[in-house]
Design a protein around this motif. Structure first.
Motif, short mmCIF file in Angstrom:
data_model
loop_
_atom_site.label_atom_id
_atom_site.label_comp_id
_atom_site.label_asym_id
_atom_site.label_seq_id
_atom_site.Cartn_x
_atom_site.Cartn_y
_atom_site.Cartn_z
N VAL A 1 9.15 -4.17 -8.97
CA VAL A 1 9.92 -3.21 -8.37
C VAL A 1 9.34 -1.83 -8.39
N VAL A 2 9.55 -1.19 -7.69
CA VAL A 2 8.80 0.17 -7.22
C VAL A 2 10.09 1.25 -7.05
N GLU A 3 10.16 2.22 -7.95
CA GLU A 3 11.32 3.02 -7.99
C GLU A 3 11.04 4.21 -6.83
N ARG B 1 8.24 5.19 -0.65
CA ARG B 1 6.88 4.75 0.01
C ARG B 1 6.56 6.00 0.89
N ILE B 2 5.21 6.15 0.86
CA ILE B 2 4.35 7.23 1.99
C ILE B 2 4.26 6.42 3.11
N LEU B 3 5.00 6.62 4.15
CA LEU B 3 4.75 5.89 5.41
C LEU B 3 3.27 6.12 5.96
N THR B 4 2.66 5.18 6.63
CA THR B 4 1.32 5.52 7.29
C THR B 4 1.53 4.94 8.70
N THR C 1 0.90 -1.34 -0.13
CA THR C 1 0.00 0.03 0.05
C THR C 1 0.96 1.42 0.03
N GLU C 2 1.80 1.28 0.92
CA GLU C 2 2.61 2.62 1.02
C GLU C 2 3.63 2.77 -0.43
N GLU C 3 3.96 1.51 -1.08
CA GLU C 3 4.77 1.72 -2.09
C GLU C 3 3.67 2.09 -3.55
N TYR D 1 1.10 -4.89 -8.65
CA TYR D 1 0.61 -3.32 -8.08
C TYR D 1 1.60 -2.32 -8.62
N GLU D 2 2.75 -2.72 -9.25
CA GLU D 2 3.59 -1.70 -9.68
C GLU D 2 2.86 -0.96 -11.13
N ASP D 3 1.86 -1.43 -11.39
CA ASP D 3 1.22 -1.12 -12.51
C ASP D 3 -0.11 0.00 -12.23
#
Length: 447
Positions: free
Chosen positions: A135-137, A140-143, A17-19, A107-109
């Protein structure tokens, strides 16, 4: 555009989710907590057990109803994660309000999928080979509040326990390259994260697929060297894979908490065999003994599944006796969830809910006594803790010691007139205890 992100299920799902939120932020989306203001709603689902599946379905239906009743404010409703992977065709067929379905390995898409939905072009279902490692470049948005973060070190599982659907949803075990993890951990530290919590379906096998051997001890050593990190916590360590090298790494790296989450699921050899577990009661006892001999103040957390098909009263008593003997510091209990497409689904002698819940209650009452006795032993001791927040207007703060992982373990309540912030690291003297939590006062405070 305003986007509402709903994350359900485990901490491993939360990292995805954060990614995804990081990807959305990179594309210029803004986030909202108000579903009535959201132009895009993304639900990251779980279906590991029946309750999680029900929660995911109910959430999808609730957001689908919102989409049709809020005057067209919501333009796109997307469903991601395990439920999406498992039931993509059914969701598409039965819930027409869902515009996008994204599986566990795709989820990278997500941003591409949302853009295509807004432009009303392209496919609506994004499912990749479950052995693909996304692979997510973007960052992350931390929650999690900023002072702690989960670090997912691997995806998938090779164990194939008879009750578990995860290998069919998440694929085989794939480790994240160590250089990627070190880079991510350093970035998290620069953002103010002080505690790294290592997660995977199984952390103990880290590296076997990439490097031909277990590399968890080396990873712990590398993370231990990162400036700004104060605690490193290890979750989901299967008992049969806990080697002397892993125990030594916990002991020798000062930032690694003397804490281990070690799911055992049963204290009966007969039930362990039916579960397809790769260990025995004797093996578990030996592992616990070695952990406590080498690290006397180790905090051992475990989980139990009660009401597994074929579990007799004698099997249940064996588990109670085992828990009583081992005196685990932390313990969670789940009633067995019958999941289709698993071997245990077709097992004979399924246990009724009343019996399963009764056995769960008996285990928790026993564990409550164990924890209360251990808490009394903490009286007058001094221990460091992370502050999580303040209780209303009282001069009482909620904190966690090294013995407590977020959301699943206990708290220490700190009585002080000092002004503290979430993430502060303080030294506490324990003054009182109850069934699960501790009470203390500040002795010393350090940054």
């Amino acid at each position: 555009m305003k986007l509402l992100m709903i994350s359900l299920g485990c901490d491993k799902n939360l990292t995805n989710t954060e990614e995804m939120m990081g990807l959305f932020a990179k594309e210029g989306y803004t986030f909202t907590d108000d579903e009535n203001e959201a132009e895009i709603i993304v639900i990251n689902t779980c279906c590991f057990i029946g309750d999680a599946k029900e929660e995911s379905i109910n959430t999808i239906l609730e957001m689908a109803n919102l989409k049709t009743s809020n005057g067209g404010k919501c333009k796109v409703l997307a469903v991601c994660g395990c439920l999406a992977q498992r039931y993509a065709a059914q969701i598409k067929e039965e819930i027409s309000e869902v515009d996008v379905i994204v599986g566990t390995s795709a989820y990278e898409d997500i941003t591409k999928a949302i853009k295509n939905a807004l432009d009303k072009k392209g496919e609506s279902i994004y499912i990749k080979d479950i052995c693909h490692l996304p692979v997510v470049e973007s960052e992350r948005i931390l929650t999690t509040g900023g002072h702690y973060a989960y670090l997912k070190i691997a995806e998938g599982c090779n164990k194939h326990c008879t009750y578990c659907i995860i290998p069919k949803l998440r694929g085989t075990y794939r480790s994240v390259p160590m250089e990627n993890l070190i880079k991510e951990a350093k970035a998290l530290s620069l953002k103010g994260v002080k505690e790294l919590i290592l997660v995977a379906q199984e952390t103990t096998l880290y590296g076997v697929d990439l490097y031909g051997e277990k590399k968890l001890p080396e990873l712990l050593k590398e993370l231990n060297a990162i400036e700004g990190i104060k605690w490193i916590r290890l979750l989901y360590a299967y008992p049969e894979e806990i080697t002397d090298e892993i125990i030594d790494a916990i002991k020798e790296n000062e930032k690694v908490c003397n804490y281990i989450d070690m799911p055992i699921q049963s204290g009966s050899d007969e039930i362990l065999k039916r579960m397809g577990r790769k260990t025995s009661v004797s093996d578990i006892k030996n592992t616990v003994r070695k952990l406590r001999e080498k690290i006397p103040d180790i905090c051992i957390r475990t989980t139990i599944i009660t009401g597994f098909p074929g579990e007799t009263d004698d099997n249940h008593e064996e588990t109670l006796d085992f828990i009583d003997e081992m005196e685990f510091d932390r313990l969670g209990v789940f009633t067995y969830s019958r999941e289709e497409d698993t071997p245990a689904y077709s097992f004979s002698d399924q246990i009724d809910d009343e019996t399963s819940n009764k056995r769960k209650e008996e285990i928790m009452l026993l564990q409550q006594d164990i924890v209360f006795n251990k808490n009394e032993e903490m009286l007058s001791k001094e221990i460091y803790a992370f502050v999580e927040g303040k209780i209303s207007d009282d001069d009482v703060y909620v904190a966690r010691t090294y013995m407590d992982a977020p959301t699943v373990d206990s708290f220490v309540f700190i009585e002080t007139d000092r002004s503290l912030m979430s993430g502060d690291f303080v030294k506490v003297r324990i003054t009182d205890a109850n069934e699960y939590d501790l009470i203390g006062v500040i002795v010393d405070e350090s940054a």
